[in-house]
Design a protein around this motif. Structure first.
Motif, PDB file in Angstrom:
ATOM      1  N   ALA A  21       0.826  -1.210   0.000  1.00  0.00           N
ATOM      2  CA  ALA A  21       0.000   0.000   0.000  1.00  0.00           C
ATOM      3  C   ALA A  21       0.860   1.259   0.000  1.00  0.00           C
ATOM      4  CB  ALA A  21      -0.919  -0.010   1.213  1.00  0.00           C
ATOM      5  N   LEU A  22       1.889   1.279   0.837  1.00  0.00           N
ATOM      6  CA  LEU A  22       2.742   2.465   0.934  1.00  0.00           C
ATOM      7  C   LEU A  22       3.558   2.680  -0.336  1.00  0.00           C
ATOM      8  CD1 LEU A  22       3.900   2.133   4.651  1.00  0.00           C
ATOM      9  CD2 LEU A  22       2.281   3.793   3.715  1.00  0.00           C
ATOM     10  N   CYS A  23       3.978   1.583  -0.971  1.00  0.00           N
ATOM     11  CA  CYS A  23       4.716   1.715  -2.235  1.00  0.00           C
ATOM     12  C   CYS A  23       3.840   2.371  -3.304  1.00  0.00           C
ATOM     13  CB  CYS A  23       5.199   0.347  -2.714  1.00  0.00           C
ATOM     14  SG  CYS A  23       6.657  -0.280  -1.841  1.00  0.00           S
ATOM     15  N   ARG A  24       2.588   1.920  -3.437  1.00  0.00           N
ATOM     16  CA  ARG A  24       1.719   2.526  -4.437  1.00  0.00           C
ATOM     17  C   ARG A  24       1.336   3.963  -4.050  1.00  0.00           C
ATOM     18  NH1 ARG A  24      -1.252   0.815  -8.729  1.00  0.00           N
ATOM     19  NH2 ARG A  24       0.727  -0.286  -9.097  1.00  0.00           N
ATOM     20  N   ASP A 228     -13.708  -8.964  -0.573  1.00  0.00           N
ATOM     21  CA  ASP A 228     -13.398  -9.190  -1.986  1.00  0.00           C
ATOM     22  C   ASP A 228     -12.033  -8.608  -2.339  1.00  0.00           C
ATOM     23  OD1 ASP A 228     -13.735  -9.971  -4.655  1.00  0.00           O
ATOM     24  OD2 ASP A 228     -14.668  -8.067  -5.201  1.00  0.00           O
ATOM     25  N   PHE A 229     -11.052  -8.904  -1.488  1.00  0.00           N
ATOM     26  CA  PHE A 229      -9.702  -8.363  -1.681  1.00  0.00           C
ATOM     27  C   PHE A 229      -8.727  -9.504  -1.925  1.00  0.00           C
ATOM     28  CE2 PHE A 229      -5.583  -7.485   0.413  1.00  0.00           C
ATOM     29  CZ  PHE A 229      -5.133  -6.481  -0.419  1.00  0.00           C
ATOM     30  N   ARG A 459      -6.143  -3.542  -9.526  1.00  0.00           N
ATOM     31  CA  ARG A 459      -7.293  -2.919  -8.860  1.00  0.00           C
ATOM     32  C   ARG A 459      -7.121  -2.937  -7.344  1.00  0.00           C
ATOM     33  NH1 ARG A 459     -12.483  -6.510  -7.931  1.00  0.00           N
ATOM     34  NH2 ARG A 459     -10.907  -7.348  -6.502  1.00  0.00           N
ATOM     35  N   ASP A 460      -6.691  -4.068  -6.802  1.00  0.00           N
ATOM     36  CA  ASP A 460      -6.581  -4.177  -5.349  1.00  0.00           C
ATOM     37  C   ASP A 460      -5.374  -3.433  -4.801  1.00  0.00           C
ATOM     38  OD1 ASP A 460      -8.947  -5.482  -5.102  1.00  0.00           O
ATOM     39  OD2 ASP A 460      -8.098  -7.485  -4.944  1.00  0.00           O
ATOM     40  N   ILE A 461      -4.313  -3.301  -5.583  1.00  0.00           N
ATOM     41  CA  ILE A 461      -3.195  -2.453  -5.161  1.00  0.00           C
ATOM     42  C   ILE A 461      -3.656  -1.002  -5.059  1.00  0.00           C
ATOM     43  CG2 ILE A 461      -0.952  -1.531  -5.856  1.00  0.00           C
ATOM     44  CD1 ILE A 461      -0.295  -4.287  -7.024  1.00  0.00           C
TER      45      ILE A 461
END
Length: 485
Positions: A21-24, A228-229, A459-461
């Motif tokens: 999450a932090l990378c994106r 839904d992840f 999408r989930d990233i």
């Protein structure tokens, strides 16, 4: 240059997820960030652009950062091949098998590899986002630690501590972990993140206030439980499937003791027309359209286990009733007539009879084959991309009917004369939409919907980066990354 580390109170606390999450989140702001995990223990791995092998979690984090995976992102990878030993991979290359005691003495060498890789990443990227392993409070592993606080102390970086509230006991996890750290390590913890929260945040707030007062550390945010992840698991098999209806293809995967790269089956688990079942020890193989023999870190031992479970007889019965059988990597090797391990790469030197379903034999050689590949599947000439990670050299007449023709002119795997049995060394088969459609049609699904697995992962990233913006203290995070608030 700034290094920020995420450590967890337990395994599966959300370290990989938060680093992704932090990378994106940083990439969205135009910040060049590199993911890094000093030491990883996992049987799910990926092939890098520089021809090495790293944990799959770091490959996904590289995608989040907009980078090609590189061996410096995971300089030490341990791939367990028994309860007490593992293959040790340094800078993407296997250096040998070691038991826990021998590896403990080897950590000095591994430590140098970790610092070298970190220095190279830090020279190329203003932010290095680091993922710890397990818990920093594992007292028996503190001496010579290179995975958690030992690394943080060596490079002098701050640490975020994350805990999973869905498991229960989140305040005990956080306070207990902090209490078991040394004073200098406690000082490195710059804040807490609570993961997978469901419910009304106002009911949690008194606990958050107590935690901050008790520890003197801020809570940087509470991440909600995502439905839904999907994010590729570092180790544990993810068996979740959303509700599915209509015509479903029944796919069964026997779970071997040293199953590797089970992320091969994530696209099937997420496919709306596939009912994927993992079958464990003591369970019978249920009726299915397709049985898939997965990769294995200890092929001969896992083949013996398969026979002990009676799954070999069940596979023969499955074929007699017209079912399809696919072997991937180690599963391919099991389909042949013989597996020889003269060098003792995966255990004691010796040979094992294969299932005898395809006419070829495999010899395990010291030099591991590591490639990212592209080609055409024999089915419908569908385009396929994947990767090879294997020590086996396979030869025999069955290879004259290859499963895949590769762009470099090589041919891979084999298909039986009656078309019921197929084997390939390629991991990631089902990530290619066209190849997945062709394989599912071969297995018996009449009208197949194409699913873009890469789009689902992307999408989930993006959803994770949205959570950082919405639920974490982004001003404080920017400060910790050496950026303006």
């Amino acid at each position: 240059m700034t290094t920020l580390m995420v450590q967890g109170t337990t395994s599966d606390a959300g370290k990989s997820t938060l680093v992704t999450a932090l990378c994106r989140w940083l990439r969205r702001q135009g910040v060049s960030v590199a993911p890094f995990k000093p030491q990883n223990m996992a049987l799910n791995s990926a092939v890098t652009a520089d021809g090495g092998e790293i944990g799959r979690a770091q490959a996904v984090q590289a995608q989040a950062a907009g980078l090609a995976p590189h061996t410096d992102m995971n300089p030490v990878l341990l791939k367990p091949n028994s309860d007490t030993g593992a293959q040790v991979i340094i800078h993407g290359r296997a250096v040998g098998n070691m038991d826990a005691v021998v590896y403990h003495d080897y950590k000095r060498v591994a430590h140098e590899a970790v610092l070298q890789s970190h220095a190279r990443l830090a020279a190329r990227h203003p932010v290095v986002m680091v993922e710890g392993a397990g818990s920093p409070a594992e007292i028996n592993l503190r001496a010579g630690d290179i995975a958690n606080m030992g690394f943080a102390e060596a490079v002098d970086c701050p640490v975020i501590l994350i805990a999973d509230i869905d498991k229960g006991g989140v305040f005990a996890h956080l306070v207990g972990t902090l209490e078991l750290l040394s004073p200098s390590e406690q000082a490195r913890v710059c804040g807490f993140v609570i993961n997978r929260f469901r419910g009304d945040l106002s009911l949690l707030q008194p606990g958050l206030d107590w935690l901050e007062q008790r520890t003197g550390k801020p809570v940087l945010g509470v991440l909600p439980y995502l439905m839904d992840f999907h994010l590729e698991a570092e180790d544990a098999i993810d068996q979740r499937q959303a509700g599915k209806d209509g015509e479903l293809l029944k796919v069964v995967v026997p779970v071997l003791p040293r199953i590797s790269n089970h992320t091969d089956f994530d696209p099937l688990r997420l496919h709306p027309q596939v009912d994927l079942r993992f079958v464990g020890p003591g369970q019978a193989l249920p009726p299915a359209d397709l049985v898939i023999l997965p990769g294995s870190k200890s092929v001969r031992a896992d083949l013996a286990f398969l026979r002990e479970q009676g799954w070999d007889a069940a596979i023969q019965r499955h074929l007699r009733y017209g079912g399809k059988l696919l072997g991937i990597c180690g599963g391919l090797q099991m389909l042949g007539t013989r597996i020889d391990d003269p060098h003792g790469l995966e255990g004691a030197p010796g040979s094992s009879a294969g299932l005898g379903l395809l006419d070829f034999a495999t010899v395990l050689e010291p030099e591991k084959q590591l490639r990212n590949v592209h080609g055409r599947l024999c089915l419908e000439q569908a385009a396929v991309s994947g990767y090879e990670i294997h020590a086996g050299v396979t030869t025999g007449a069955a290879l004259q009917r290859p499963a895949v023709t590769l762009e470099d002119g090589r041919q891979d795997g084999a298909v039986s004369g009656d078309g019921q049995v197929m084997g390939t060394y390629l991991h990631g088969l089902f990530e290619s939409s066209g190849a997945s459609v062709a394989l599912l049609r071969w297995a018996g699904l009449r009208e197949v919907r194409a699913v873009d697995y890469h789009a689902l992962r992307e999408r989930d990233i993006e959803r994770l980066a949205d959570l950082v913006e919405a639920h974490l203290d982004t001003g404080r995070l920017r400060e910790l990354c050496g950026l303006r608030p």
